[in-house]
Motif scaffolding. Structure first.
Motif, mmCIF file in Angstrom:
data_model
loop_
_atom_site.group_PDB
_atom_site.id
_atom_site.type_symbol
_atom_site.label_atom_id
_atom_site.label_comp_id
_atom_site.label_asym_id
_atom_site.label_seq_id
_atom_site.Cartn_x
_atom_site.Cartn_y
_atom_site.Cartn_z
ATOM 1 N N TYR A 1 40.741 15.816 -11.611
ATOM 2 C CA TYR A 1 39.528 15.019 -11.825
ATOM 3 C C TYR A 1 38.381 15.674 -11.082
ATOM 4 O O TYR A 1 38.522 16.083 -9.927
ATOM 5 C CB TYR A 1 39.757 13.600 -11.315
ATOM 6 N N ILE B 1 37.939 15.981 -16.648
ATOM 7 C CA ILE B 1 39.354 16.068 -16.332
ATOM 8 C C ILE B 1 39.894 17.309 -17.035
ATOM 9 O O ILE B 1 39.685 17.488 -18.237
ATOM 10 C CB ILE B 1 40.109 14.814 -16.795
ATOM 11 N N PRO C 1 32.023 7.050 -16.632
ATOM 12 C CA PRO C 1 32.784 5.848 -16.301
ATOM 13 C C PRO C 1 32.193 4.617 -17.001
ATOM 14 O O PRO C 1 30.985 4.451 -17.080
ATOM 15 C CB PRO C 1 32.637 5.728 -14.784
ATOM 16 N N VAL D 1 35.365 9.236 -24.998
ATOM 17 C CA VAL D 1 35.376 10.463 -24.207
ATOM 18 C C VAL D 1 35.366 11.654 -25.168
ATOM 19 O O VAL D 1 35.798 11.549 -26.305
ATOM 20 C CB VAL D 1 36.620 10.538 -23.285
ATOM 21 N N ALA E 1 38.409 5.614 -25.550
ATOM 22 C CA ALA E 1 39.025 5.565 -24.218
ATOM 23 C C ALA E 1 40.005 4.406 -24.191
ATOM 24 O O ALA E 1 39.745 3.354 -23.620
ATOM 25 C CB ALA E 1 37.961 5.435 -23.140
ATOM 26 N N ASN F 1 42.726 6.118 -20.340
ATOM 27 C CA ASN F 1 42.428 5.550 -19.026
ATOM 28 C C ASN F 1 43.546 5.839 -18.031
ATOM 29 O O ASN F 1 43.285 6.076 -16.842
ATOM 30 C CB ASN F 1 42.185 4.044 -19.140
ATOM 31 N N ILE G 1 43.011 9.313 -16.841
ATOM 32 C CA ILE G 1 41.908 9.351 -15.872
ATOM 33 C C ILE G 1 42.401 8.896 -14.506
ATOM 34 O O ILE G 1 42.125 9.540 -13.478
ATOM 35 C CB ILE G 1 40.719 8.494 -16.369
ATOM 36 N N ASP G 2 43.144 7.789 -14.464
ATOM 37 C CA ASP G 2 43.668 7.284 -13.192
ATOM 38 C C ASP G 2 44.627 8.285 -12.557
ATOM 39 O O ASP G 2 44.580 8.517 -11.334
ATOM 40 C CB ASP G 2 44.367 5.945 -13.400
ATOM 41 N N LYS H 1 42.710 11.167 -11.075
ATOM 42 C CA LYS H 1 42.094 10.793 -9.797
ATOM 43 C C LYS H 1 43.118 10.843 -8.673
ATOM 44 O O LYS H 1 42.842 11.314 -7.581
ATOM 45 C CB LYS H 1 41.475 9.397 -9.905
#
Length: 144
Positions: A88, A98, A109, A114, A127, A132, A135-136, A139
């Protein structure tokens, strides 16, 4: 008139059949009916060729839609397979990027779409829960 060359290349046997029919008509029929038949065959050939252009456009659209669908399916598989390796990056403009070994996701965000770059093709995706989750996971991978 741009339909003529693809028509000739793909349906040359129709042209040959029309020429054979025309020679037979010219040899056998000796009246004005001969010219009516010749004009009818040529007109039929012309209209068949003209409608061939529409078939080419339809085939092209179907092929493009199929290819895009396949690329999106492959991107979804790559997202699920490469989530553990995702990195990320928060950009200065508030967006994020990403990256994995085969795809790149870009977005902001809170937005519902996306931008995905996969196999040198860029397209937008919703998304959804899977995106998602990527993405998490990215991160989490970056914080470690």
């Amino acid at each position: 008139m741009d339909f003529i060359m693809p028509f000739l290349q793909d349906r040359w046997y129709v042209i040959i059949a029309a020429i054979v029919v025309l020679f037979i008509v010219v040899r056998i029929v000796k009246t004005i009916v001969k010219w009516v038949i010749i004009v009818a065959v040529l007109a039929g050939l012309w209209f068949y060729g003209a409608s061939y252009k529409d078939k080419l456009v339809e085939l092209g659209t179907t092929a493009v839609n199929s290819a895009v669908s396949e690329v999106k399916d492959q991107a979804v598989k790559a997202i699920t397979n490469e989530a553990k390796e995702a990195q990320y990056k928060a950009n200065p403009d508030g967006s994020f990027t990403i990256s994995t070994k085969s795809l790149k996701l870009e977005g902001k965000p809170g937005t519902s779409e996306v931008k995905v770059t996969f196999m040198n093709q860029t397209f937008t995706m919703k998304a959804d829960d899977m995106v998602n989750a990527l993405i998490d996971q990215a991160k989490k991978n970056t914080k470690q």
